[in-house]
Design an enzyme around this catalytic site. Structure first.
Site, PDB file in Angstrom:
ATOM      1  N   HIS A 141       0.798  -1.230   0.000  1.00  0.00           N
ATOM      2  CA  HIS A 141       0.000   0.000   0.000  1.00  0.00           C
ATOM      3  C   HIS A 141       0.830   1.278   0.000  1.00  0.00           C
ATOM      4  O   HIS A 141       0.284   2.361  -0.188  1.00  0.00           O
ATOM      5  CB  HIS A 141      -0.945   0.014   1.205  1.00  0.00           C
ATOM      6  CG  HIS A 141      -2.028  -1.015   1.091  1.00  0.00           C
ATOM      7  ND1 HIS A 141      -2.920  -1.032   0.048  1.00  0.00           N
ATOM      8  CD2 HIS A 141      -2.351  -2.076   1.860  1.00  0.00           C
ATOM      9  CE1 HIS A 141      -3.755  -2.044   0.188  1.00  0.00           C
ATOM     10  NE2 HIS A 141      -3.425  -2.706   1.280  1.00  0.00           N
ATOM     11  N   GLU A 161      -5.588 -11.614   7.490  1.00  0.00           N
ATOM     12  CA  GLU A 161      -6.467 -10.445   7.297  1.00  0.00           C
ATOM     13  C   GLU A 161      -7.706 -10.800   6.487  1.00  0.00           C
ATOM     14  O   GLU A 161      -8.350  -9.929   5.927  1.00  0.00           O
ATOM     15  CB  GLU A 161      -5.704  -9.266   6.690  1.00  0.00           C
ATOM     16  CG  GLU A 161      -4.808  -9.575   5.516  1.00  0.00           C
ATOM     17  CD  GLU A 161      -3.970  -8.379   5.061  1.00  0.00           C
ATOM     18  OE1 GLU A 161      -4.098  -7.269   5.602  1.00  0.00           O
ATOM     19  OE2 GLU A 161      -3.180  -8.572   4.129  1.00  0.00           O
ATOM     20  N   ASP A 196      16.891 -10.675  -2.536  1.00  0.00           N
ATOM     21  CA  ASP A 196      18.167 -10.378  -3.191  1.00  0.00           C
ATOM     22  C   ASP A 196      18.575  -8.922  -2.956  1.00  0.00           C
ATOM     23  O   ASP A 196      19.763  -8.595  -2.944  1.00  0.00           O
ATOM     24  CB  ASP A 196      18.080 -10.657  -4.700  1.00  0.00           C
ATOM     25  CG  ASP A 196      17.968 -12.156  -5.018  1.00  0.00           C
ATOM     26  OD1 ASP A 196      18.158 -12.972  -4.098  1.00  0.00           O
ATOM     27  OD2 ASP A 196      17.680 -12.494  -6.183  1.00  0.00           O
ATOM     28  N   ASP A 203      -7.887  -4.724   7.074  1.00  0.00           N
ATOM     29  CA  ASP A 203      -8.539  -5.700   6.191  1.00  0.00           C
ATOM     30  C   ASP A 203      -9.367  -6.704   6.986  1.00  0.00           C
ATOM     31  O   ASP A 203     -10.464  -7.079   6.566  1.00  0.00           O
ATOM     32  CB  ASP A 203      -7.491  -6.434   5.343  1.00  0.00           C
ATOM     33  CG  ASP A 203      -7.136  -5.633   4.100  1.00  0.00           C
ATOM     34  OD1 ASP A 203      -8.059  -5.247   3.368  1.00  0.00           O
ATOM     35  OD2 ASP A 203      -5.942  -5.380   3.877  1.00  0.00           O
ATOM     36  N   ARG A 205       7.288  -5.556   3.180  1.00  0.00           N
ATOM     37  CA  ARG A 205       5.980  -6.164   2.948  1.00  0.00           C
ATOM     38  C   ARG A 205       5.767  -6.146   1.432  1.00  0.00           C
ATOM     39  O   ARG A 205       5.714  -5.082   0.819  1.00  0.00           O
ATOM     40  CB  ARG A 205       4.841  -5.414   3.611  1.00  0.00           C
ATOM     41  CG  ARG A 205       3.574  -6.194   3.213  1.00  0.00           C
ATOM     42  CD  ARG A 205       2.239  -5.717   3.518  1.00  0.00           C
ATOM     43  NE  ARG A 205       1.856  -4.371   3.373  1.00  0.00           N
ATOM     44  CZ  ARG A 205       0.733  -3.894   3.926  1.00  0.00           C
ATOM     45  NH1 ARG A 205      -0.045  -4.687   4.628  1.00  0.00           N
ATOM     46  NH2 ARG A 205       0.403  -2.638   3.759  1.00  0.00           N
TER      47      ARG A 205
HETATM   48  C1  3PY Z   1      -4.163  -3.915   7.391  1.00  0.00           C
HETATM   49  O1  3PY Z   1      -4.447  -3.368   8.469  1.00  0.00           O
HETATM   50  O2  3PY Z   1      -4.974  -4.508   6.675  1.00  0.00           O
HETATM   51  C2  3PY Z   1      -2.789  -3.855   6.936  1.00  0.00           C
HETATM   52  O3  3PY Z   1      -2.477  -4.452   5.934  1.00  0.00           O
HETATM   53  C3  3PY Z   1      -1.821  -3.042   7.735  1.00  0.00           C
HETATM   54  O4  3PY Z   1      -0.798  -2.576   6.972  1.00  0.00           O
HETATM   55 MG    MG Z   2      -4.075  -5.248   4.821  1.00  0.00          MG
END
Ligand code: 3PY
Ligand code: MG
Length: 263
Positions: A46, A147, A85, A173, A71
């Protein structure tokens, strides 16, 4: 190979405080890396960060005490292998809902015979040391994001994945799917139950329980609840908040709790 201090902290049950970068800047990364975080994560899902920026940010983090993490946007093996890498010492993979997805993710982080990571360690050697290829499978941290409703239901089987160090809850999420509203600090009973469910299963299986939080105070509460890996907001939230606070103090006004960035 340089040891992964996050694995040592996990083994000793010490909490890890993880910074989070969404702004594509090696300078921001360098600043954050020097603030005392145990780890700092470059967010390719994100955040506004592309691979070229991520590489420069990982280089900047290498000059700080913080362990550099990424991430990724999804579990595509080519992307996971590329950030490793580039010197990431751990990968946080979003939207892991099944044990098959967890296995696929971990496999991309591990050289054969444990996984399918292709050989070309590049910056791994510069950051980790000449013996990186021999020890990378042991040192690279893998966290699967929980999530989704399905991920929550499969938490046991996901935690049983060989080589998976733990899970990281994406509360926005997760609350969106469980309650219909994205909220990192949701107090909806279903969210409270879901979070407790994940923490208790991690405890039973001695795996890392991680979660994204919106502030240091919220992160402290999560540590008290049993989380060992907490992110007390990201750079965007912190920049916005610090600016609002300075402006309000200068104007003698009350500090607003939310601003233009939505945080
Ligand atoms: C969420 O809260 O869904 C996340 O991915 C946090 O970065
Ligand atoms: Mg998320």
């Amino acid at each position: 190979m340089r040891i992964n201090k996050l694995k040592v902290a996990a083994a000793e049950n010490r909490p890890v405080i993880n910074g989070w970068l969404a702004i594509p800047s090696s300078y921001s990364a360098e600043i954050m890396g020097h603030q005392g975080y145990d780890a700092v994560t470059v967010d390719l899902q994100h955040g506004m960060i592309d691979f070229a920026s991520a590489l420069a940010m990982l280089q900047a983090l290498s000059a700080t005490p913080a362990v550099p993490l990424v991430r990724v946007a999804d579990s595509t093996p080519a992307q996971i292998m590329r950030v490793l890498d580039a010197g990431a010492y751990g990968v946080i993979c979003p939207m892991i809902s099944t044990p098959e997805q967890a296995r696929h993710f971990v496999s991309a982080c591990r050289y054969p015979p444990e996984g399918i990571r292709s050989f070309g360690p590049a910056r791994g050697l510069l950051y980790g040391g000449a013996d990186y290829p021999q020890h990378a499978n042991r040192e690279i941290l893998t966290l699967a994001m929980i999530e989704t409703r399905e991920g929550l239901a499969n938490i046991d089987a996901i935690l049983d994945t060989d080589g998976l160090d733990g899970v990281f809850i994406g509360p926005n999420d997760l609350s969106l799917t469980l309650t219909g509203a994205a909220s990192a600090e949701s107090t909806h009973p279903e969210m409270l139950g879901a979070i407790e469910h994940v923490v208790s299963h991690c405890r039973q299986k001695q795996k890392i329980a991680g979660i994204f939080c919106t502030s240091g105070a919220a992160a402290a509460n999560r540590i008290a609840q049993g989380f060992q890996f907490v992110t007390p907001a990201n750079d965007v939230m912190q920049l916005g908040r610090a600016s609002r606070e300075a402006i309000a103090l200068a104007r003698g006004q009350q500090i607003p709790t939310t601003g233009a960035s939505g945080y």
